[in-house]
Design a protein around this motif. Structure first.
Motif, mmCIF file in Angstrom:
data_model
loop_
_atom_site.group_PDB
_atom_site.id
_atom_site.type_symbol
_atom_site.label_atom_id
_atom_site.label_comp_id
_atom_site.label_asym_id
_atom_site.label_seq_id
_atom_site.Cartn_x
_atom_site.Cartn_y
_atom_site.Cartn_z
ATOM 1 N N VAL A 16 43.805 30.323 38.148
ATOM 2 C CA VAL A 16 45.120 30.467 38.780
ATOM 3 C C VAL A 16 46.196 29.720 37.996
ATOM 4 C CG1 VAL A 16 44.947 28.525 40.401
ATOM 5 C CG2 VAL A 16 46.287 30.544 41.028
ATOM 6 N N ASP B 99 42.273 36.088 41.191
ATOM 7 C CA ASP B 99 41.048 36.655 41.759
ATOM 8 C C ASP B 99 40.751 38.037 41.184
ATOM 9 O OD1 ASP B 99 40.772 34.382 43.325
ATOM 10 O OD2 ASP B 99 41.509 35.348 45.163
ATOM 11 N N GLN C 254 47.298 33.539 43.171
ATOM 12 C CA GLN C 254 45.889 33.502 43.570
ATOM 13 C C GLN C 254 45.300 34.908 43.601
ATOM 14 O OE1 GLN C 254 43.959 30.545 44.179
ATOM 15 N NE2 GLN C 254 42.504 32.173 43.725
#
Length: 96
Positions: A30, A24, A20
């Motif tokens: 993901v 990001d 994750q």
């Protein structure tokens, strides 16, 4: 300081959070982040992304990551001269 082997169970326990954080930072899905997918070739990470990743991982896990190890791991078998040019991570000739 001796390094301890990391078990697959330990990897599996932290991987969702790591994935994750990577997604990001790189602006990718993901589901595209997998243990064997290279950050540069597979997820289009650039040199500046590695610094961002280090900060995000440190913050996310409350740890301090030695900077030299990140560069060493990112470089892999490439000689230093082929890995970066004037502070910019290069693409190996074999991938160009």
């Amino acid at each position: 300081m001796s390094e301890q082997a990391i078990s697959q169970q330990e990897i599996d326990a932290v991987f969702p959070k790591v994935a994750q954080i990577i997604a990001d930072a790189l602006g990718c899905d993901v589901d595209d982040v997998k243990p064997k997918v290279p950050l540069i070739e597979g997820l289009d990470a650039e040199s500046i992304d590695f610094l961002d990743l280090v900060f995000r991982l440190e913050r996310g896990f409350g740890v301090k990551i030695p900077r030299g190890k990140i560069v060493e791991d990112a470089r892999g078998p490439l000689p230093e001269a082929e890995f970066e040019n004037k502070g910019i991570v290069t693409m190996p000739a074999s991938l160009a």
